[in-house]
Design an enzyme around this catalytic site. Structure first.
Site, short mmCIF file in Angstrom:
data_model
loop_
_atom_site.label_atom_id
_atom_site.label_comp_id
_atom_site.label_asym_id
_atom_site.label_seq_id
_atom_site.Cartn_x
_atom_site.Cartn_y
_atom_site.Cartn_z
N GLU A 1 -27.51 5.97 -2.90
CA GLU A 1 -26.48 6.99 -2.68
C GLU A 1 -26.15 7.72 -3.98
O GLU A 1 -26.03 8.95 -4.00
CB GLU A 1 -25.22 6.34 -2.09
CG GLU A 1 -24.16 7.35 -1.68
CD GLU A 1 -22.96 6.71 -1.05
OE1 GLU A 1 -22.15 7.44 -0.45
OE2 GLU A 1 -22.79 5.47 -1.16
N TRP B 1 -24.68 7.88 5.75
CA TRP B 1 -24.06 9.16 6.05
C TRP B 1 -24.46 9.72 7.42
O TRP B 1 -24.08 10.85 7.75
CB TRP B 1 -24.41 10.18 4.95
CG TRP B 1 -23.58 9.99 3.72
CD1 TRP B 1 -23.94 9.38 2.55
CD2 TRP B 1 -22.23 10.42 3.55
NE1 TRP B 1 -22.90 9.39 1.67
CE2 TRP B 1 -21.83 10.01 2.25
CE3 TRP B 1 -21.30 11.08 4.36
CZ2 TRP B 1 -20.56 10.27 1.74
CZ3 TRP B 1 -20.03 11.33 3.86
CH2 TRP B 1 -19.67 10.93 2.57
N TYR C 1 -21.52 15.38 -1.59
CA TYR C 1 -20.89 15.29 -2.91
C TYR C 1 -21.78 15.88 -4.00
O TYR C 1 -21.31 16.60 -4.88
CB TYR C 1 -20.58 13.83 -3.24
CG TYR C 1 -19.42 13.27 -2.46
CD1 TYR C 1 -18.13 13.25 -2.99
CD2 TYR C 1 -19.59 12.75 -1.18
CE1 TYR C 1 -17.06 12.72 -2.29
CE2 TYR C 1 -18.53 12.23 -0.45
CZ TYR C 1 -17.27 12.21 -1.01
OH TYR C 1 -16.21 11.71 -0.30
N CYS D 1 -13.56 12.25 0.23
CA CYS D 1 -12.51 11.24 0.03
C CYS D 1 -12.31 11.02 -1.47
O CYS D 1 -11.21 11.17 -1.98
CB CYS D 1 -12.88 9.93 0.72
SG CYS D 1 -12.94 10.04 2.52
N ARG E 1 -8.38 10.66 -2.21
CA ARG E 1 -7.28 11.02 -1.30
C ARG E 1 -7.09 9.97 -0.22
O ARG E 1 -5.99 9.79 0.31
CB ARG E 1 -7.54 12.38 -0.65
CG ARG E 1 -8.75 12.41 0.25
CD ARG E 1 -8.89 13.69 1.05
NE ARG E 1 -10.10 13.64 1.88
CZ ARG E 1 -10.16 13.07 3.07
NH1 ARG E 1 -9.09 12.47 3.58
NH2 ARG E 1 -11.28 13.05 3.75
N ASP F 1 -10.76 3.55 2.43
CA ASP F 1 -10.97 2.43 3.36
C ASP F 1 -11.27 1.20 2.51
O ASP F 1 -12.35 1.06 1.95
CB ASP F 1 -12.15 2.78 4.28
CG ASP F 1 -12.59 1.64 5.18
OD1 ASP F 1 -12.04 0.53 5.06
OD2 ASP F 1 -13.51 1.85 5.99
#
Length: 270
Positions: A58, A79, A93, A154, A174, A177
């Site tokens: 990732e 994803w 991103y 996020c 923001r 999890d």
């Protein structure tokens, strides 16, 4: 990793029940923060098995600047839930890290033109030429994109800061999890910080993390309580080949001495 376990404990004991878009309620706490000393080892959780290969794929995908997951999905399905049938991803991103769209005025025509800014490239340049700069900011939040994206970023901004020849990274998130996403975020940004520190000749400092909405999904509570009963093991080490950041490939990373407890299954809320 005590910092993570303390975060879980705080949210479970102090958080309040909160509804959200997924339909699965959370136990939520506002504005959590902690710091991890990266010089003490690579912060990959040991109280449950983590998929380091997926994390590494990732991060390398982020650094590629791709705005699709057609190559990434060959290695990990992380994803898939948010990409379209062709693999295009609104919230990629890496696209914003490496190709952030910026409106700049053309001094010849007097008109605004959209140019792409390589934020990671700018960070490397500043660290090599002006390491005391307080402007080493990378943003993945583009307001127009956030209006229509299925999942706006996020972990949307991070800042590098040098103190006494040590590279520190502060991530602002923001929404976090705690059971699934946060352990990945800790490892991913620590990996990135180590790779950048090595290229620019700095030592490792701290990974600092602020989570605005730190939450536990209610169907994750039992698994996290099980995890809290497990004693953390010594952290592994991460070795990275001495290559420029943009030349690094999967085989250039070696995780050494990773011992961990059994995996814990957590369902992803989409």
């Amino acid at each position: 990793m005590k910092e993570y376990h303390d975060l879980v404990e705080r949210v479970l004991t102090q958080g309040t029940l909160k509804k959200n878009r997924t339909g699965v309620d959370t136990i939520s706490l506002f504005a959590e923060h902690y710091k991890i000393d990266l010089s003490k080892g690579f912060p990959l959780l040991t109280t449950k098995k983590m998929n380091f290969n997926s994390i590494l794929h990732e991060v390398l995908w982020y650094l590629s600047g791709d705005d699709h997951i057609r190559n990434l999905r060959k290695q990990t399905r992380i994803w898939d839930a948010w990409a379209d049938a062709e693999g295009n991803l609104e919230t990629a991103y890496g696209r914003y890290w490496r190709r952030f769209p910026s409106a700049q005025i053309n001094k010849t025509t007097g008109r605004y033109e959209v140019v792409e800014v390589d934020q990671i490239g700018k960070i490397l340049h500043l660290l090599k030429t002006s390491p005391t700069s307080r402007r080493m900011v990378v943003s993945a939040w583009e307001p127009g994109n956030a209006l229509f994206s299925k999942l706006p970023p996020c972990h949307f901004a991070f800042v590098f800061n040098v103190q006494e020849d040590k590279l520190n990274c502060h991530l602002t998130q923001r929404s976090g999890d705690i059971a699934i996403g946060i352990p990945f975020n800790i490892a991913a940004y620590s990996l990135l910080t180590q790779a950048i520190a090595q290229e620019v000749g700095l030592k490792l400092g701290f990974f600092s993390h602020t989570i605005v909405d730190a939450h536990v999904y209610v169907n994750h509570v039992d698994g996290l309580r099980e995890q809290l009963t497990r004693a953390p093991l010594p952290l592994p080490r991460l070795e990275i080949a001495r290559k420029p950041l943009d030349e690094l490939q999967f085989d250039d990373f070696r995780l050494i001495g990773y011992e961990c407890a059994e995996p814990i299954k957590f369902e992803v809320a989409v």
